[in-house]
Every structure is written in C-alpha cells, then in structure tokens.
Design a protein around this motif. Structure first.
Motif, mmCIF file in Angstrom:
data_model
loop_
_atom_site.group_PDB
_atom_site.id
_atom_site.type_symbol
_atom_site.label_atom_id
_atom_site.label_comp_id
_atom_site.label_asym_id
_atom_site.label_seq_id
_atom_site.Cartn_x
_atom_site.Cartn_y
_atom_site.Cartn_z
ATOM 1 N N TYR A 157 11.015 3.672 45.885
ATOM 2 C CA TYR A 157 10.855 2.952 47.159
ATOM 3 C C TYR A 157 10.365 1.528 46.906
ATOM 4 N N THR A 178 8.064 11.840 53.450
ATOM 5 C CA THR A 178 7.879 10.542 52.793
ATOM 6 C C THR A 178 6.606 10.439 51.969
ATOM 7 N N GLN A 229 3.947 6.082 51.603
ATOM 8 C CA GLN A 229 5.275 5.515 51.808
ATOM 9 C C GLN A 229 5.585 5.364 53.296
#
Length: 553
Positions: free
Chosen positions: A303, A342, A346
C-alpha cells in the motif's frame, strides 16, 4: 479470490490435503528441470544475458524505478542460488538512440537477490518520456520506455492507464499485454493482483486444458519456488513488451502468495505439511519485491500512494497482509467491527488520503470488489459454477467473504467517510473475479437507487484466468446472456457485468470524466489472438455514478 479446493466450514479442513505428501517431499528442493523451464533455452549459450526483460514502475514527478534480472552464467537460473556477483550498469536517456544520456550508474546483482536489480532514478523532469537499458559483461539489455508523473501542482489535461488482473500462465497466453504495449499511449499500467498463480500444473481451472505448464510443476512453497515461478512468467514475450513500453504500478492479491491469503494463513496452505505460514508468506513477498518494479511503502506491503498532477492521485491497497480470516459463508460475523480487511493503520491512511486530496479524481487500486453483490435467483445450472468461481455459497446466499462483502464494517466506514466529508470523484479500480463490471458503490444497497452512491467502481476481467463460460465449458457469451440480467436485477447498482470474456481495460481521465474502455480477446489460448473494443462506461465529475459511453476514447 475464492476458488477453493475445500470449504471453510468443512471439518476435514484440519487434515492434510491430497497434495501435501508429494509437496512435502518437494518443498525443500528445486529440481533442475523446473529451473531450466523458467529460463529460455538461449541462457546456456549466452552469459551474461538479460533473459527476463526490463521494466519500470511507480513513476514520480522526478523519478522512476528501473528493474531487470541478469543471468550471469548458464547455471545461474532463477531460484538456483548459483552464479557470481556481476556489475550491472544502467543508462537513462531522452532518446531511444541514447545520444542524450541524462543519468547512469551501476549496481551489483547477486545470488542473494536472485540476480535481480532495481535502480531508483531521481533528478528527472516531470511528465517526460525516457529510455533506459542495462548492461553487464559487454551485453546490453533491450531498451525500455519509462515516463515520469506530472509535477504535483501541474494542470494535467488527461491521463491514460492500462488496467489488468488475473493472468494464469496455464490457462492461456498474455495477448492482453501485447495489445496494451502496442498502443504507445499509456502513462502507466496497473496490475491489480494475481500477476501469477501459485498452483501446481493442472490444479487450477483452464477449461480442463493446460495451454502451457507451470514451472515448477508442483505448487510453489519455498523462496526458490516463488523465484522460479516469477522467472517463468517474465519469459512471456507479451509481458516483457508491456513492461518495456510503460511503467507498471502493481499490487498483489492472494495468488502471488496462496489462495485466499489472510494475515495468519491461507485456504491454500496446510500448516506443517507445507511448512509454516510465516516462512511461506515471507518467501512469497521477498520474491515479489525482488522480481517486481514496485517500491514497498511499508516493509512487506504494497500500500502506497502516487500522484499525477492536479488531475488524479492513486491510493494502492494491500488487502492481504492485515486482513482477518475469512468467515464461513452465511456467518453473521461479517459485520463484526473487530474484523478487518485493511487493518486499522491502512484504513486510517486511506481515509486521510481521500479527505486531504486536492486532485480532481481519487483513484483506489483495489484487489477485491467493494460493491456489494447478491446472487439473486439464478438457475441451478448457472448458480453452482458461478458460486464456485466467485467463492459464493452454492445455496444462493449473496455473500463473498473474501471480498469487501465479508468485511462490511470496513466498507461502511469508508463509504460513510466519503459521504460525511463530501468527498467526490472516488473511483475504485478492481480485479480478482475474472469478470468485467461497472458499478455504482451505494451507501445502502438495499434501498438503491433511492440511496446515495458514494463512489464508483470499474472491475476488469481476467487476462487469462477462467470465467463463467470456461467453468461451464459453453460457448463464449452464452453464460453471460443468462447470468447478467439476473445479477443486475438483484444488484441495481451494477450497471453492467460480462461474466464470460477475457481482456483488459483502458482508463482515460480528464477533468470532466473518468472513462473505462473494456477490450476483449478473441481466444486466450492463441498467442496471436485479436483484441476488440467491447464496451465503455464513464463517471462524470461530481456524479458518483457510472453511465454508458458509446465510443472508446
């Protein structure tokens, strides 16, 4: 994506699977034949050699990440751990003839990194095409084209991205990559997960026919295994062509590691018989970062966020490293706020980035579908293969616990955040389910279209992995003709779904609209297969809804 060997609710899940006895013996060693299969035959004749192409990735306004893999000696094939250290130089120029060199330097390729190298080049001009190549021992690599991102404060008239997902070597050729490379008009291309598959030969759907077998032949488990598989995929000429044509922006889904990966394991992993999950996951991630032109923003994750002037930013998600285990189908704990897709850090990062963004478009690279999905009342002959493909309960309950549907509190939080802060023009770009979709993302699917749509979503089909007509072994288009109307009737936020065809997308952005052009392949089993435009959908700025566009850009 859920394409299970077994059910999560099966009490026999704790028993070793049919493959584990064979694979346990193979896990500690990589055989010479699979290693050789991952490298072209000419490796034995030419060394050093650049047999796996060149790539660029993660463009910045002032820089680009460059990648290659050098084969220094004939025996130094991927995963072997063999071969000497070798100096690899890189050159960046403004022209293909390399007469105007703007940057150069050198790196050392070692067996410790499987003889892969990455050069993170800085000091370049924004929104500019560059050419690059590598050299080792008097041998030059092929040349590649890289393009930097626009300056952060630049007014950008338009951007164009290729969008792909789910490329299974055994199911067919990667002609989608060739057609994208031939366009010559891409700022970058996004791979939204399942860049490769972990299965052994014949273990994953390909209409019952293995077009070209995997190397190694067994399911990959060790660092050497994952390196061999990455090496094999990067021998594909169409994949090499696309990597050389434009920068890649990639995230992983589950198959880069194992089917239905979650933070503590995977459906396709048997603890003990296949080693420890921690070791397997670490091996898969190490090989991924060695072999992919990707910058890890946080160690061990994918990410991160990229910006393309004032027109768009792109938040790229890692929906495997932090997620809670998928629940059993029909289990009400999908709504449990303690469960996450997630991870807290995040999710906060995504929300903060969406809120603070000052670009016209907020793109989210998303490996599993966020729009809710219910099966509806499909006939039995369609329900079972569709349910298997999507990982849905074959009894017809509308839930895929591997997608955002299985983690509804995270989805509710994201959509509520978009609504409460009046954040517009959020577009999720998604892969995973081997079908093409154009979705509104409603705040409340049960009352849609009366409820608001907080975002939109474009889902691209697979490059080669099986879809519904493949599962049914029926002519292309026939399954979709029956399934699509029923899916749309049960999911009014779904504006279009094509369950049958393989292909890719081209996302074109202007200040007024984000448009996805969907392209399809004639025959995935043929390397020279044709490509044709199928449909286009767009989101007009400020609307948070998709509509059909009758021409590609």
């Amino acid at each position: 994506m859920t394409r299970s060997h077994r059910s999560h609710t099966d009490p026999d899940n704790l028993a070793p699977r049919r493959r584990t006895v064979v694979k346990a013996a193979a896990a500690g060693a990589v055989l010479a034949a699979p290693l050789a299969a991952a490298t072209p035959a000419r490796a034995a004749a030419v060394a050093p050699a650049f047999l796996h192409g060149v790539a660029s990735g993660d463009p910045l306004p002032d820089g680009i990440l460059l990648w290659t893999r050098v084969t220094p000696t004939a025996e130094a094939v991927p995963g072997s751990g063999l071969g000497p250290d070798v100096t690899v130089s890189w050159t960046v120029a403004t022209d293909r003839a390399f007469t105007n060199v703007v940057s150069k330097g050198s790196l050392t390729a070692t067996a410790a990194s499987d003889h892969t190298v990455k050069a993170d080049i800085r000091g370049l001009r924004p929104a500019t095409d560059y050419w690059f190549r590598f050299s080792a021992g008097g041998t030059d690599s092929p040349a590649g084209r890289a393009r930097t991102a626009p300056a952060a404060d630049a007014a950008v008239a338009g951007l164009r991205f290729g969008v792909v997902s789910c490329s299974n070597w055994e199911a067919g050729h990667f002609a989608a990559y060739r057609h994208l490379a031939a366009r010559g008009d891409l700022d970058a291309w996004l791979h939204l997960g399942d860049y490769l598959y972990e299965y052994g030969t014949g273990e994953f759907g390909s209409r019952g026919t293995v077009v070209r077998p995997h190397a190694p032949a067994h399911e990959i488990l060790t660092l050497a295994d994952y390196r061999v598989r990455h090496g094999q995929y990067k021998t594909d000429p169409d994949l090499q062509a696309l990597h050389a044509a434009a920068p890649a922006i990639a995230i992983w889904d589950d198959h880069e590691i194992a089917n239905d990966t979650w933070s503590g394991g995977a459906e396709n992993h048997t603890e003990g018989a296949e080693g420890t999950w921690a070791a397997r996951q670490a091996a898969a991630k190490q090989a991924y970062f060695e072999w992919m032109p990707v910058r890890p923003a946080i160690a061990g994750t994918t990410y991160r966020r990229l910006r393309f002037g004032k027109l768009a930013d792109l938040s790229l998600l890692d929906l495997r490293s932090f997620r809670s285990q998928q629940v059993a189908v029909g289990n009400g704990s999908v709504d449990d706020p303690e469960r996450t897709l997630t991870g807290r850090a995040q999710l906060d990062w995504l929300k903060a980035g969406l809120q603070s963004s000052d670009t016209t478009w907020r793109l989210v690279g998303n490996s599993v579908m966020i729009a809710p999905f219910a099966i509806g009342s499909l006939s039995a002959e369609l329900l079972k293969p569709l349910a298997k493909l999507l990982g849905l309960p074959q009894e017809g309950l509308g839930l895929n616990p591997d997608q955002w549907d299985g983690y509804t509190d995270d989805r509710r939080e994201v959509l509520a955040h978009l609504r409460s802060h009046a954040i517009r023009n959020t577009v999720f770009l998604t892969g995973d389910i081997h079908m093409a979709w154009a979705n509104d993302v409603p705040v409340n699917a049960g009352t849609y279209p009366l409820s608001a749509s907080a975002a939109t979503e474009f889902v691209v089909s697979s490059v080669s992995s099986d879809n519904l007509d493949d599962a049914l072994k029926v002519p292309e288009g026939s399954a979709s003709a029956l399934a699509a109307p029923v899916i749309r009737a049960a999911n009014r936020h779904v504006q279009w779904v094509d369950t049958d065809r393989h292909g890719y997308g081209v996302l074109d952005l202007t200040a007024d609209r984000a448009q996805m052009d969907y392209y399809v392949l004639s025959d995935r089993t043929k390397a020279d297969t044709a490509s044709s435009w199928a449909r286009s959908y767009r989101t007009r700025s400020g609307t948070q809804r998709v509509e059909r566009s009758y021409d590609p850009v």
